[in-house]
Write a protein that holds these residues in place. Structure first.
Motif, PDB file in Angstrom:
ATOM      1  N   UNK A  98       0.823  -1.203   0.000  1.00 20.09           N
ATOM      2  CA  UNK A  98       0.000   0.000   0.000  1.00 20.09           C
ATOM      3  C   UNK A  98       0.862   1.260   0.000  1.00 20.09           C
ATOM      4  N   UNK A  99       1.961   1.248   0.761  1.00 21.58           N
ATOM      5  CA  UNK A  99       2.849   2.405   0.815  1.00 21.58           C
ATOM      6  C   UNK A  99       3.542   2.633  -0.517  1.00 21.58           C
ATOM      7  N   UNK A 100       3.778   1.584  -1.283  1.00 23.07           N
ATOM      8  CA  UNK A 100       4.417   1.701  -2.586  1.00 23.07           C
ATOM      9  C   UNK A 100       3.413   1.980  -3.710  1.00 23.07           C
ATOM     10  N   UNK A 101       2.149   2.206  -3.340  1.00 21.28           N
ATOM     11  CA  UNK A 101       1.076   2.464  -4.315  1.00 21.28           C
ATOM     12  C   UNK A 101       0.878   1.298  -5.271  1.00 21.28           C
ATOM     13  N   UNK A 102       1.221   0.088  -4.812  1.00 20.65           N
ATOM     14  CA  UNK A 102       0.972  -1.097  -5.621  1.00 20.65           C
ATOM     15  C   UNK A 102      -0.480  -1.551  -5.512  1.00 20.65           C
ATOM     16  N   UNK A 103      -1.195  -1.012  -4.512  1.00 21.43           N
ATOM     17  CA  UNK A 103      -2.607  -1.335  -4.324  1.00 21.43           C
ATOM     18  C   UNK A 103      -3.437  -0.071  -4.484  1.00 21.43           C
ATOM     19  N   UNK A 104      -4.537  -0.189  -5.210  1.00 24.10           N
ATOM     20  CA  UNK A 104      -5.446   0.946  -5.373  1.00 24.10           C
ATOM     21  C   UNK A 104      -6.209   1.137  -4.056  1.00 24.10           C
ATOM     22  N   UNK A 105      -6.095   2.290  -3.398  1.00 25.42           N
ATOM     23  CA  UNK A 105      -6.799   2.488  -2.119  1.00 25.42           C
ATOM     24  C   UNK A 105      -8.313   2.411  -2.240  1.00 25.42           C
ATOM     25  N   UNK A 106      -8.835   2.628  -3.443  1.00 28.17           N
ATOM     26  CA  UNK A 106     -10.279   2.491  -3.626  1.00 28.17           C
ATOM     27  C   UNK A 106     -10.696   1.027  -3.669  1.00 28.17           C
ATOM     28  N   UNK A 162      -8.452  -1.708  -2.199  1.00 33.53           N
ATOM     29  CA  UNK A 162      -7.985  -2.324  -0.959  1.00 33.53           C
ATOM     30  C   UNK A 162      -7.072  -1.346  -0.234  1.00 33.53           C
ATOM     31  N   UNK A 163      -7.595  -0.585   0.720  1.00 31.06           N
ATOM     32  CA  UNK A 163      -6.747   0.337   1.479  1.00 31.06           C
ATOM     33  C   UNK A 163      -5.749  -0.434   2.334  1.00 31.06           C
ATOM     34  N   UNK A 164      -4.678   0.225   2.704  1.00 35.25           N
ATOM     35  CA  UNK A 164      -3.672  -0.384   3.551  1.00 35.25           C
ATOM     36  C   UNK A 164      -4.107  -0.448   5.004  1.00 35.25           C
ATOM     37  N   UNK A 165      -3.402  -1.241   5.817  1.00 34.71           N
ATOM     38  CA  UNK A 165      -3.755  -1.379   7.240  1.00 34.71           C
ATOM     39  C   UNK A 165      -3.780  -0.054   8.001  1.00 34.71           C
ATOM     40  N   UNK A 166      -2.836   0.857   7.718  1.00 39.00           N
ATOM     41  CA  UNK A 166      -2.809   2.135   8.427  1.00 39.00           C
ATOM     42  C   UNK A 166      -4.055   2.946   8.098  1.00 39.00           C
ATOM     43  N   UNK A 167      -4.441   2.969   6.827  1.00 36.56           N
ATOM     44  CA  UNK A 167      -5.660   3.686   6.432  1.00 36.56           C
ATOM     45  C   UNK A 167      -6.892   3.073   7.092  1.00 36.56           C
ATOM     46  N   UNK A 168      -6.911   1.748   7.217  1.00 36.04           N
ATOM     47  CA  UNK A 168      -8.048   1.090   7.860  1.00 36.04           C
ATOM     48  C   UNK A 168      -8.102   1.417   9.347  1.00 36.04           C
ATOM     49  N   UNK A 180     -13.037  -2.872   7.258  1.00 35.04           N
ATOM     50  CA  UNK A 180     -13.037  -2.741   8.718  1.00 35.04           C
ATOM     51  C   UNK A 180     -14.076  -3.674   9.336  1.00 35.04           C
ATOM     52  N   UNK A 181     -15.272  -3.713   8.762  1.00 35.42           N
ATOM     53  CA  UNK A 181     -16.316  -4.601   9.280  1.00 35.42           C
ATOM     54  C   UNK A 181     -15.900  -6.067   9.164  1.00 35.42           C
ATOM     55  N   UNK A 182     -15.278  -6.419   8.041  1.00 40.44           N
ATOM     56  CA  UNK A 182     -14.806  -7.800   7.879  1.00 40.44           C
ATOM     57  C   UNK A 182     -13.742  -8.121   8.921  1.00 40.44           C
ATOM     58  N   UNK A 183     -12.825  -7.167   9.160  1.00 38.16           N
ATOM     59  CA  UNK A 183     -11.781  -7.381  10.162  1.00 38.16           C
ATOM     60  C   UNK A 183     -12.366  -7.534  11.564  1.00 38.16           C
TER      61      UNK A 183
END
Length: 279
Positions: free
Chosen positions: A49-57, A59-65, A246-249
């Motif tokens: 997520x920090x390397x922008x390899x994942x689209x935040x729309x 799958x956001x990263x753990x910090x964003x969650x 977040x709900x799934x987690x």
């Protein structure tokens, strides 16, 4: 003279090795070990997520969650939803576990009870939750009753099957001893059958509580006005992927906590069992 618990030899051969320490005596490193794989997945996820390899729309990263979860806690939506879902699972699980335990002991002890109870439970076992949800809504309306009933149906079958199997695995000589001592059927069930079936009953309890959370997810995504499933459904409607994850987690963490509680109960209740615990 050497201590007997340290392992000695006898004329018939070497004495058996002392049993391994229970899980409650595991070292801090051993307690951390089961979480290492999960922590590794989360770390890789955050790096991507920090390397922008994942689209935040997507799958956001753990910090964003974590930021999203903190905001949901601050506005009170997550604690309220958590309390509602927890009450539904507790009420439905109490009903289902109690019924499954009684039915499993009866069917395991009596062949007549088995003929009466086993086939209906086997039929319920094959019915998916999604088929029962609209039926329960028609029967009980849109309140709490259909949601609690769905959790009860989800938890009753695993407890019944494991209790029935555990009772039938009890050594029949123990039941014959109970007859010699003229124990009543209720005393035999309480003093002989339930203690003997307890390991399998606890396995059924672990499985039932896990399935109970699955059932409440389904119940709360259909005509619900509160609960984690309600938050998840709203987030899906507004394309809030972060809230959905977040709900799934939260569901996953609740499942882990209930499983850990049953494992702790196993340690307390099965101290007498000298079973293999792994190497």
């Amino acid at each position: 003279m050497a201590n007997a618990t340290a392992g000695t030899t006898s004329p018939d051969g070497p004495a058996s090795a002392p049993p391994p320490p229970p899980a409650a005596r595991r070292s801090p490193r051993e307690r951390l070990r089961p979480w290492l794989s999960t922590l590794a997945v989360v770390l890789v996820w955050q790096v991507l997520a920090a390397l922008d390899a994942l689209d935040p729309r997507t799958l956001p990263g753990p910090v964003a969650l974590l930021r999203t979860a903190a905001g949901m806690v601050a506005d009170g939506s997550l604690p309220h939803a958590l309390a509602v879902s927890l009450l539904r699972v507790l009420a439905g699980s109490a009903l289902g576990i109690g019924l499954g335990l009684v039915a499993g002991v009866l069917a395991g002890f009596s062949r007549i009870a088995e003929d009466v109870l086993d086939r209906p439970f086997q039929m319920v076992r094959t019915i998916p939750f999604t088929a029962l949800t609209p039926l329960f809504i028609l029967w009980f309306g849109l309140g709490e009753a259909p949601k609690v009933a769905l959790v009860a149906v989800a938890t009753v079958v695993p407890v019944y099957l494991n209790t029935f199997g555990g009772v039938r695995d009890v050594d029949r000589r123990l039941v014959e001893v109970a007859r010699v001592y003229r124990l009543s059927n209720a005393q035999t069930a309480r003093r002989v059958l339930l203690p003997g079936a307890l390991p399998q009953v606890l396995v059924g309890l672990r499985f039932a509580l896990g399935v109970g959370w699955v059932a409440v997810i389904i119940a709360e995504t259909v005509n619900a006005s509160a609960g984690i499933g309600f938050l998840l459904t709203n987030a899906r409607s507004y394309a809030r992927t972060d809230v959905v994850v977040v709900c799934i987690a939260v569901y996953a963490l609740l499942g882990l906590l209930t499983d850990a509680a049953v494992r702790l109960l196993e340690v307390r209740l099965l101290r007498w069992r000298a079973a293999f615990t792994g190497r």
